[in-house]
Design a protein around this motif. Structure first.
Motif, PDB file in Angstrom:
ATOM      1  N   LEU A 193      43.740 -19.448  -3.024  1.00  0.00           N
ATOM      2  CA  LEU A 193      42.508 -19.124  -2.467  1.00  0.00           C
ATOM      3  C   LEU A 193      41.056 -18.745  -2.278  1.00  0.00           C
ATOM      4  N   ALA A 194      41.831 -20.000  -0.610  1.00  0.00           N
ATOM      5  CA  ALA A 194      41.523 -19.638   0.618  1.00  0.00           C
ATOM      6  C   ALA A 194      41.854 -18.467   1.670  1.00  0.00           C
ATOM      7  N   HIS A 195      43.185 -17.676   1.263  1.00  0.00           N
ATOM      8  CA  HIS A 195      43.757 -17.193   1.782  1.00  0.00           C
ATOM      9  C   HIS A 195      43.002 -16.192   0.988  1.00  0.00           C
ATOM     10  N   ALA A 196      42.637 -15.776   0.041  1.00  0.00           N
ATOM     11  CA  ALA A 196      42.617 -14.377  -0.244  1.00  0.00           C
ATOM     12  C   ALA A 196      40.977 -13.922  -0.515  1.00  0.00           C
ATOM     13  N   ILE A 197      40.614 -15.064   0.056  1.00  0.00           N
ATOM     14  CA  ILE A 197      38.962 -15.047   0.287  1.00  0.00           C
ATOM     15  C   ILE A 197      39.278 -14.241   1.596  1.00  0.00           C
ATOM     16  N   PHE A 198      40.565 -15.191   3.017  1.00  0.00           N
ATOM     17  CA  PHE A 198      39.789 -14.964   4.066  1.00  0.00           C
ATOM     18  C   PHE A 198      40.572 -13.353   4.630  1.00  0.00           C
ATOM     19  N   ASP A 199      41.709 -13.035   3.706  1.00  0.00           N
ATOM     20  CA  ASP A 199      42.145 -12.031   3.796  1.00  0.00           C
ATOM     21  C   ASP A 199      41.292 -10.594   3.587  1.00  0.00           C
ATOM     22  N   ALA A 200      40.370 -11.165   2.451  1.00  0.00           N
ATOM     23  CA  ALA A 200      39.316  -9.952   2.248  1.00  0.00           C
ATOM     24  C   ALA A 200      38.465 -10.107   3.237  1.00  0.00           C
ATOM     25  N   GLY A 201      37.865 -10.797   3.569  1.00  0.00           N
ATOM     26  CA  GLY A 201      36.916 -10.696   3.626  1.00  0.00           C
ATOM     27  C   GLY A 201      35.628 -11.272   3.718  1.00  0.00           C
ATOM     28  N   LEU A 202      35.583 -11.817   2.716  1.00  0.00           N
ATOM     29  CA  LEU A 202      34.645 -12.078   1.152  1.00  0.00           C
ATOM     30  C   LEU A 202      33.790 -12.945   1.939  1.00  0.00           C
ATOM     31  N   PRO A 203      32.757 -12.906   1.534  1.00  0.00           N
ATOM     32  CA  PRO A 203      31.285 -13.728   1.869  1.00  0.00           C
ATOM     33  C   PRO A 203      31.367 -14.197   1.050  1.00  0.00           C
ATOM     34  N   ILE A 204      31.985 -15.429   1.232  1.00  0.00           N
ATOM     35  CA  ILE A 204      31.824 -16.511   0.213  1.00  0.00           C
ATOM     36  C   ILE A 204      32.774 -18.109   1.028  1.00  0.00           C
ATOM     37  N   GLU A 205      31.469 -18.707   1.236  1.00  0.00           N
ATOM     38  CA  GLU A 205      31.723 -20.073   2.352  1.00  0.00           C
ATOM     39  C   GLU A 205      32.504 -21.060   1.405  1.00  0.00           C
TER      40      GLU A 205
END
Length: 232
Positions: free
Chosen positions: A43-55
């Motif tokens: 999940l962290a990779h998915a967030i970072f890869d897409a540059g999502l604004p999720i802390e």
């Protein structure tokens, strides 16, 4: 509305990132609680890869494996992101240890849950205060307490929306995606630890055991939750 994926397909990754983007868009300020296990690294990779604004944050209980703590630095090196390490109140921890001992959690479910409460639940409550929603890496097949896990639900305990975007994923799907993208993960997974928590409360499992058998292994199966996911 989240899109479910229950079988491995070429669109699986896109569906996951679309779901996460939808959550971020509808809940500005949403946070992801990472245990630094393989599901949460996906999940962290998915967030970072897409540059999502999720802390992304993790609960540093003070009892984590050295391998788990080292993974935080690997995340910073790989993605340039600093994971927020949320820690318990040291005064409360010391008071509990002075009164009950450093390993009282082995003595009873009540004392184990008290330890989880002050090291995990209270810090989680603190960081979720004022947030609109939170995300977890829970999956239905992880344990008997999670078989009815919803992908989206209202968390009555913490008073906010909760999302479990990997609820319908199998462990095989998770590992396929992690390996395909060379996502860093905790080396303890390669040593027989499918589920990793605090060092004194986690052991490797045997080949015939379920994936959560190494968590609080001295207790009965239905008591093996720490309180973070009380609805389970």
């Amino acid at each position: 509305m989240l899109t479910s994926v229950t079988t491995s397909t070429p669109d699986q990754w896109a569906v996951l990132q679309n779901n996460l983007a939808d959550i971020a868009g509808r809940h500005p300020g949403v946070v992801f609680a990472s245990s630094l296990g393989v599901e949460d690294m996906l999940l962290a990779h998915a967030i970072f890869d897409a540059g999502l604004p999720i802390e992304v944050f993790t609960l540093d209980t003070g009892r984590l494996h050295a391998e788990t703590l080292a993974l935080v630095e690997r995340i910073h090196e790989r993605y340039g992101v600093t994971v927020n390490m949320v820690r318990p109140d040291p005064v409360v921890v010391k008071r509990h240890v002075d009164e009950h001992g450093a390993f009282a959690f082995y003595e009873s479910i009540e004392l184990r849950k008290a330890c989880c409460g002050l090291r995990k639940v209270e810090p989680l409550r603190r960081i979720l205060r004022g947030r609109p929603a939170w995300i977890t890496g829970q999956r239905r097949e992880q344990s008997l307490t999670r078989t009815e896990l919803a992908e989206a639900e209202f968390d009555e305990v913490f008073g906010l929306q909760k999302y479990n975007p990997l609820a319908g994923w199998s462990l095989e799907q998770v590992w396929e995606s992690v390996r395909a993208r060379d996502i860093p993960y905790n080396p303890l997974h390669d040593q027989g630890y499918p589920s990793i928590g605090c060092e004194p409360c986690t052991r490797a499992i045997r080949p015939d055991e379920d994936v959560r058998a190494g968590r609080w292994w001295w207790e009965q199966k239905l008591s093996r939750e720490c309180g973070l996911h009380a609805k389970n």
